[in-house]
Design a protein around this motif. Structure first.
Motif, PDB file in Angstrom:
ATOM      1  N   LYS A  57       1.777   1.950  -3.471  1.00  0.00           N
ATOM      2  CA  LYS A  57       0.641   2.425  -4.247  1.00  0.00           C
ATOM      3  C   LYS A  57       0.436   3.930  -4.038  1.00  0.00           C
ATOM      4  O   LYS A  57       0.306   4.691  -4.999  1.00  0.00           O
TER       5      LYS A  57
ATOM      6  N   ALA B 224      -9.900   2.858 -10.338  1.00  0.00           N
ATOM      7  CA  ALA B 224      -9.788   1.808  -9.327  1.00  0.00           C
ATOM      8  C   ALA B 224     -11.053   0.962  -9.291  1.00  0.00           C
ATOM      9  O   ALA B 224     -11.000  -0.265  -9.199  1.00  0.00           O
ATOM     10  N   LEU B 225     -12.189   1.635  -9.390  1.00  0.00           N
ATOM     11  CA  LEU B 225     -13.454   0.907  -9.361  1.00  0.00           C
ATOM     12  C   LEU B 225     -13.609   0.018 -10.587  1.00  0.00           C
ATOM     13  O   LEU B 225     -14.031  -1.130 -10.493  1.00  0.00           O
TER      14      LEU B 225
ATOM     15  N   ARG C 132       0.827  -1.202   0.000  1.00  0.00           N
ATOM     16  CA  ARG C 132       0.000   0.000   0.000  1.00  0.00           C
ATOM     17  C   ARG C 132       0.866   1.259   0.000  1.00  0.00           C
ATOM     18  O   ARG C 132       0.503   2.251  -0.584  1.00  0.00           O
TER      19      ARG C 132
ATOM     20  N   LYS D 212     -13.844  -8.945 -10.981  1.00  0.00           N
ATOM     21  CA  LYS D 212     -14.889  -9.744 -10.340  1.00  0.00           C
ATOM     22  C   LYS D 212     -15.592 -10.628 -11.353  1.00  0.00           C
ATOM     23  O   LYS D 212     -15.860 -10.206 -12.458  1.00  0.00           O
TER      24      LYS D 212
ATOM     25  N   ASP E  39     -10.245   7.448  -8.696  1.00  0.00           N
ATOM     26  CA  ASP E  39     -11.282   6.657  -8.041  1.00  0.00           C
ATOM     27  C   ASP E  39     -11.974   5.755  -9.054  1.00  0.00           C
ATOM     28  O   ASP E  39     -12.188   4.573  -8.823  1.00  0.00           O
TER      29      ASP E  39
ATOM     30  N   GLN F 163     -11.680  -3.138 -10.508  1.00  0.00           N
ATOM     31  CA  GLN F 163     -12.260  -4.115  -9.629  1.00  0.00           C
ATOM     32  C   GLN F 163     -13.437  -4.836 -10.270  1.00  0.00           C
ATOM     33  O   GLN F 163     -13.598  -6.033 -10.133  1.00  0.00           O
ATOM     34  N   GLN F 164     -14.219  -4.056 -10.996  1.00  0.00           N
ATOM     35  CA  GLN F 164     -15.353  -4.651 -11.686  1.00  0.00           C
ATOM     36  C   GLN F 164     -14.890  -5.725 -12.665  1.00  0.00           C
ATOM     37  O   GLN F 164     -15.501  -6.774 -12.788  1.00  0.00           O
TER      38      GLN F 164
END
Lengths: 360, 528
Positions: A20, A352-353, A17, A360, A349, A356-357
Motif C-alpha cells: 500500500k 481513505a476515509l 501494508r 461500514k 486521506d 471506509q464510510q
C-alpha cells in the motif's frame, strides 16, 4: 497488546501494508512523471519534430547541466539546507579552467609559466569547486550560520572571484596549444560515446552513484536523518558536522563539473557563466517532490524534475514563446507542482476515509 | 532530609556487588543555575538503579553526562574503575552505554528499521545490508512483543509505538549500561509489563539499568536500588526493598504526601455540553471514535480513562476543533456547535490543553507572557495595536492565581520547569474565557509537587462552574479527581462510573474490553 497474535496473520498484514505504501509512493513519484509525459505530449502535438532523436539528444544535453547541479542540490536539501552558491561556483570553475589553459600558472618571481596538462586542469578546477562547497559547509557547521546566509555569501564571493580572474573579461578559445600539452579540453563538451554526448553520460553516472548513496549507504541515510530530525540524529551518534560539510562539498563538486562542461561546450569561459542556475536546480529538486524542509525526497524525483524544467524550457523556445512568458509559465508550473503535492496528500486521506464510510 | 552523606558511599549493604559505572563528585553548572551539585552515583552490574526526583532535580542532566551529551563542569565518570572521557554520544555508545531519552529522539521521516540502526548501520562493502537489518529489527520488535511493521515510517506510528521503537533502538546496541529516562511515559499498562520483562531479561544477562520515572509504584516494582535527587543534590540512597511510596514522596518533595490527591466536593449544575454520536473514522479501517454520546455538567470534572490509543485524545481534539468528526452533534448550553476551526471553537468556549506540551502547547521561542496570551490576543488590542499594560495585568493575574513560579513574565518559556510550563498552558486556556476545559494528560511528565498543584487548579475551576474534561492514563489520578469517569476502549465508551462507584478494578476491566487475544493483526491502532 496483542499477545498471542497469529504470526502468519501479522506477516500477511505487514506485506499488504508494504504494498500500500509502495503504491502511494509510486503515485507521489508518478505525479512528476505524469507532468513530464503531459509536457512531452503537448509539445509533440504542437510540433511533431519535438521528439525526433536529434532533438531529444539536444534537450537531454541541456537537461544534463541542470540535472547534475540538482543532484548535488538534492543532498543539500535532503539534509535540511540550501545551496545558493552553485551558479557562482559554475562560473568560477569555468574561469579557473579557462585561465589555466590560456595563461597557465604564472610565477613572475621565478619568471616561469607552468602549463598543466588538461587532466590536471580538470582536477584542479574540480578541487577548487569542491573546496568552495567545503568552505560553505564549514561556515555553516563551525559558526552555526544559516545555510541560506552562508551560501548566499558564497554566491557573491565566488561570482566576484570569477570576475576578478580576468577583470571581467572572457577567456576565449580555450583549446590549448599542442606544444604545451594542454589541448583537448573541448572534448568534454563536444565528444561523445555511443553517439551520446559526454555530459549526458556524466549525468547518468552521477545519478546512479547518487541513487546508491542515498538509498543504500550509511552516509545517505544520515543525510535523511539530519533533515528529518537533526537532534535525534546527533543523539544517535551521527556526525552532524562532518556529514553536512560533505553534503555541501558534493554540491560544490557537482557545480564544478557543470562549470567544466559549459566552458568546454562553449570553448570559452565567461565570468557570468551559470548565473541564476541555483534557482533552476532548486526548482528541479522541488518539482521532483523533495521537501524543502529536508528529510524527504529522492534522486529519481530530482531527475524527473530536471527533465520537466528542461523540456518545458526548450519546448517553449521552439514554440517561439517570448522569454518573458517562458518565465511566467515556468514559475507557475513550479508552484503548481508543489500545490498538487500538498493537495494530493490531503486527498489521499479523504479518499481513505470515504472508502471506509462506504464499507461500514 | 539530608541525613545521608551525599558524598560517594560505595559498597551498598547487599552482597558483593560489582559497580560498573560511577559518577564521581559531578558538578554541572549552567548559566544561572547549578544543575548538579557534587553528586555521586553508582550503577551496579545486572541491577536496576532507579533515579528519582522532581523536575529540575538534575536527573536528566546526570544521565546526559553519562551518555556523553553534556560534559560535567567538574567531577569524573568511571567505568570499571577507570576514568573515561565522554565527549559525544558516540563515545558513550562505543563504551557500551546506551540511553533511551525522555523526549523521543527519532527521525519521523525514516522507517522503523532505519531509526533502529541509525548511525550503526550494518554495512557490507559500504552498502547497507537491508535484509539483515530488517531481520534484526523484526527480532527486536518480537522481543518487545509488538507487531510494528519495520518498514513503516516512524512518523506514522502512535506515540506509544514510537517509544517502543526508541527502546528497540537502544536494545539494538550491545549495551552494558542502559539508561532509561522515563521510558514508560507513553506506554500502556500491558506495554509496561512487557518492558519490565525485557528489563529483567537484560538484568539476567548482566546489563545494568539506570531507570528514571515519575511513576512511583513502577519504580518500586522494577528497581533494586533507589536514589533520590532534589535540587541538584543526592538526598537519599536506599535498597528498593526498604523503600515505600510515602518515604519516596517525602524524600522528593520534603512535604507530607497526604496533601496529594485530595478532592473537594463541589456542586454540579445544569448540562453544559452534550455530545451525540460523535464519530471519527480511522484511515486504514476501524474507528478512532466509535459513535460516542455523553454529556458534561457545569462544575463537573469528567474523567476519561483508557489505554494509550483508546481514542481519548482524539475525542478532545475533536471537541477543540483540531480534528473534525465526520458524524455527530455537539451542543453547548443547548446551542448546536457547527464551527469547523479551532479559532471558532475557542470563541464558542472550548479550550484544549494538549497532551504534548512541548510541541503543541507552547511556542518554545516565545516568552512566558507571549505564550500565555497567544490564544486570546484579540482581547488586548486597541485597533491594530497591542496594549502592553492590559497584557501585563492579565498575565500577572494568572501568574498569581495559578502560582506560576517565574521571576518575570518576560522570561523565556524554556527556562521554566515542566510543571510551571504546564501551568502556563492552562493559563493560556483560561485567558480565552472558556466554558469547557479539555485537559489531555495535564500531569504527563511533571513532578509530584506540580501535579498536586494542577489538581488544586482543577478543583478550583470546577468550583467556578467550568466544565472540565480530564483525560488521563493514571488510574489513581482519574479516580481521585473525577466526579464521573468514562472509560474508553478502541474508540468506544465501554464503561461509565460515578465517583463513588468507580474502583481501579472496574476501570481496568472496562478499559480492556475488546482487547482479547483474538484481535490479532491489529498492529496499528487503538487496540494497543
Amino acid at each position: 497488546m496483542d499477545q498471542g497474535t497469529n504470526p502468519k496473520l501479522q506477516e500477511s498484514k505487514n506485506k499488504r501494508r508494504i504494498t500500500k505504501t509502495d503504491v502511494q509512493q509510486f503515485l507521489l513519484k508518478g505525479r512528476a512523471f505524469i507532468a513530464l509525459i503531459l509536457v512531452l505530449v503537448v509539445f509533440t502535438s504542437l510540433s511533431p519534430q519535438f521528439v525526433s532523436p536529434d532533438n531529444v539528444v539536444i534537450i537531454t544535453k541541456h537537461v544534463a547541466i541542470n540535472a547534475i547541479l540538482a543532484i548535488g542540490m538534492t543532498f543539500v536539501i535532503l539534509s535540511g539546507g540550501i545551496d545558493l552558491s552553485v551558479g557562482s561556483i559554475v562560473g568560477l570553475t569555468a574561469m579557473i579552467a579557462g585561465g589555466l589553459i590560456n595563461e597557465g600558472i604564472q610565477l613572475p618571481q621565478l619568471g616561469i609559466i607552468i602549463y598543466p596538462h588538461t587532466w590536471m586542469i580538470v582536477v584542479i578546477s574540480l578541487a577548487i569547486g569542491t573546496l568552495m562547497g567545503t568552505i560553505s559547509g564549514f561556515i555553516i557547521t563551525r559558526f552555526n550560520v544559516a545555510p541560506f546566509i552562508a551560501t548566499m555569501g558564497m554566491l557573491y564571493v565566488a561570482r566576484g572571484l570569477a570576475g576578478l580572474r580576468n577583470n571581467g573579461y572572457t577567456f576565449p578559445n580555450i583549446v590549448g596549444r599542442p606544444e604545451y600539452g594542454n589541448t583537448g579540453f573541448q572534448i568534454l563538451g563536444a565528444g561523445d560515446f555511443l553517439g551520446v554526448n559526454y555530459s549526458i553520460w556524466i549525468m547518468v553516472a552521477f545519478s546512479i552513484i547518487a541513487y546508491i548513496v542515498t538509498t543504500r549507504m550509511a552516509f545517505g541515510r544520515h543525510v535523511y536523518a539530519i533533515g528529518g530530525n537533526e537532534r535525534a540524529a546527533e543523539l544517535s551518534g551521527v556526525r552532524i558536522n562532518k556529514t553536512k560539510i560533505i553534503v555541501y562539498s558534493i554540491s560544490g563538486f557537482c557545480s564544478a563539473t557543470v562549470g567544466l562542461i559549459i566552458a568546454s561546450q562553449l570553448v570559452a569561459a565567461h565570468p557570468l557563466t551559470g548565473d541564476t542556475f541555483e534557482l533552476t536546480a532548486i526548482a528541479a529538486v522541488v518539482l521532483g517532490g523533495t521537501s524543502l524542509a529536508g528529510g524527504r525526497g529522492s534522486i529519481g524525483g530530482t531527475l524527473i524534475g530536471a527533465f520537466v524544467i528542461g523540456v518545458l524550457g526548450d519546448g517553449l523556445i521552439m514554440m517561439g514563446v517570448s522569454s518573458f512568458w517562458q518565465k511566467v509559465i515556468k514559475g507557475a508550473v513550479i508552484v503548481l507542482a508543489v500545490i498538487i503535492d500538498q493537495v494530493q496528500a490531503r486527498m489521499q486521506d479523504r479518499i481513505a476515509l470515504q472508502k471506509q464510510q462506504e464499507t461500514k | 532530609m539530608l541525613e545521608k552523606d551525599p558524598v560517594l558511599d560505595v559498597g551498598s549493604p547487599v552482597e558483593a556487588d560489582t559497580i560498573v559505572l560511577t559518577a564521581h563528585n559531578i558538578t554541572k553548572v549552567f548559566p544561572g543555575t547549578v544543575a548538579l551539585d557534587d553528586v555521586s552515583f553508582n550503577v551496579h552490574k545486572g541491577k536496576v538503579s532507579v533515579l528519582i526526583g522532581e523536575n529540575g532535580a538534575g536527573k536528566s542532566t546526570l544521565m546526559k553526562i553519562l551518555a556523553g551529551v553534556e560534559q560535567p563542569t567538574s567531577g569524573k565518570v568511571l567505568l570499571d574503575g577507570k576514568e573515561i572521557n565522554l565527549k559525544s554520544p558516540l563515545d558513550a555508545s562505543r563504551l557500551g552505554i546506551g540511553i533511551i531519552y525522555q523526549e523521543l529522539n527519532l527521525c519521523l521521516n525514516l522507517s522503523v528499521v532505519d531509526n533502529i540502526f541509525l548511525a550503526r548501520e550494518i554495512c557490507q562493502n559500504g552498502i547497507i545490508d537491508k535484509k539483515n537489518e530488517k531481520q534484526k529489527a523484526i527480532d527486536l520488535i518480537h522481543r518487545l512483543e509488538q507487531s510494528i511493521n519495520p518498514n513503516e515510517l516512524v512518523g506514522e506510528l502512535r506515540i506509544g509505538q514510537q517509544q517502543i521503537v526508541e527502546i528497540a533502538k537502544a536494545l539494538a546496541q550491545d549495551v552494558r549500561v542502559l539508561i532509561m529516562d522515563e521510558p514508560t511515559s507513553a506506554l500502556s499498562a500491558s506495554e509496561v509489563e512487557i518492558l519490565f520483562r525485557v528489563i529483567r531479561d537484560l538484568k539476567a544477562h548482566g546489563v545494568s539499568i539506570i531507570y528514571i520515572s515519575h511513576k512511583l509504584e513502577e519504580l518500586l516494582q522494577i528497581g533494586d536500588f533507589i536514589t533520590v535527587f532534589r535540587d541538584g543534590k543526592k538526598v537519599a540512597d536506599e535498597e528498593a526493598s526498604n523503600v515505600t511510596v510515602p518515604w519516596l514522596i517525602e524524600k522528593m518533595v520534603g512535604r507530607n504526601p497526604a496533601a496529594l490527591f485530595t478532592r473537594r466536593e463541589h456542586e454540579i449544575g445544569e448540562v453544559l455540553l452534550k455530545v451525540e454520536d460523535l464519530t471519527l473514522p480511522r484511515i486504514g479501517g476501524g474507528y478512532l471514535l466509535d459513535h460516542l454520546s455523553f454529556d458534561l455538567r457545569e462544575g463537573e470534572i469528567l474523567g476519561f480513562y483508557g489505554l494509550m490509543g483508546a481514542g481519548r485524545s482524539d475525542l478532545v481534539d475533536c471537541l477543540a476543533g483540531a480534528k473534525l468528526q465526520t458524524k455527530g452533534k455537539i451542543w453547548l448550553n443547548g446551542c448546536p456547535i457547527t464551527s469547523k476551526s479551532v479559532t471558532e471553537r475557542i470563541k464558542a468556549g472550548f479550550v484544549l490543553v494538549p497532551e504534548d506540551r512541548q510541541r503543541y502547547g507552547l511556542v518554545q521561542t516565545l516568552s512566558v507572557k507571549d505564550n500565555m496570551l497567544l490564544a486570546s490576543l484579540k482581547n488586548y488590542m486597541k485597533r491594530i495595536f497591542l496594549l502592553s499594560k492590559k497584557e501585563k495585568i492579565a498575565t500577572d493575574q494568572q501568574v498569581k492565581e495559578l502560582s506560576i513560579r517565574v521571576a518575570s513574565t518576560q522570561q523565556p518559556i524554556t527556562s521554566l520547569s515542566g510543571g510551571n510550563q504546564q501551568k502556563v498552558v492552562v493559563a493560556k486556556g483560561l485567558l480565552t474565557k472558556p466554558k469547557v476545559l479539555l485537559l489531555d494528560e495535564p500531569t504527563r511528565g511533571i513532578d509530584v509537587g506540580a501535579k498536586s498543584e494542577i489538581f488544586e487548579i482543577m478543583n478550583r475551576l470546577a468550583l467556578q462552574k467550568y466544565g472540565v474534561i480530564f483525560v488521563s492514563s493514571e488510574l489513581k489520578e482519574v479516580l481521585a479527581l473525577s466526579d464521573r469517569i468514562i472509560v474508553m476502549s478502541k474508540g468506544a465508551i465501554t464503561g461509565e462510573f460515578t465517583h463513588d462507584e468507580a474502583t481501579e478494578e472496574k476501570l481496568v476491566l472496562a478499559s480492556a474490553i475488546g482487547h482479547g487475544p483474538s484481535n490479532g493483526g491489529n498492529n496499528n491502532g487503538s487496540g494497543n
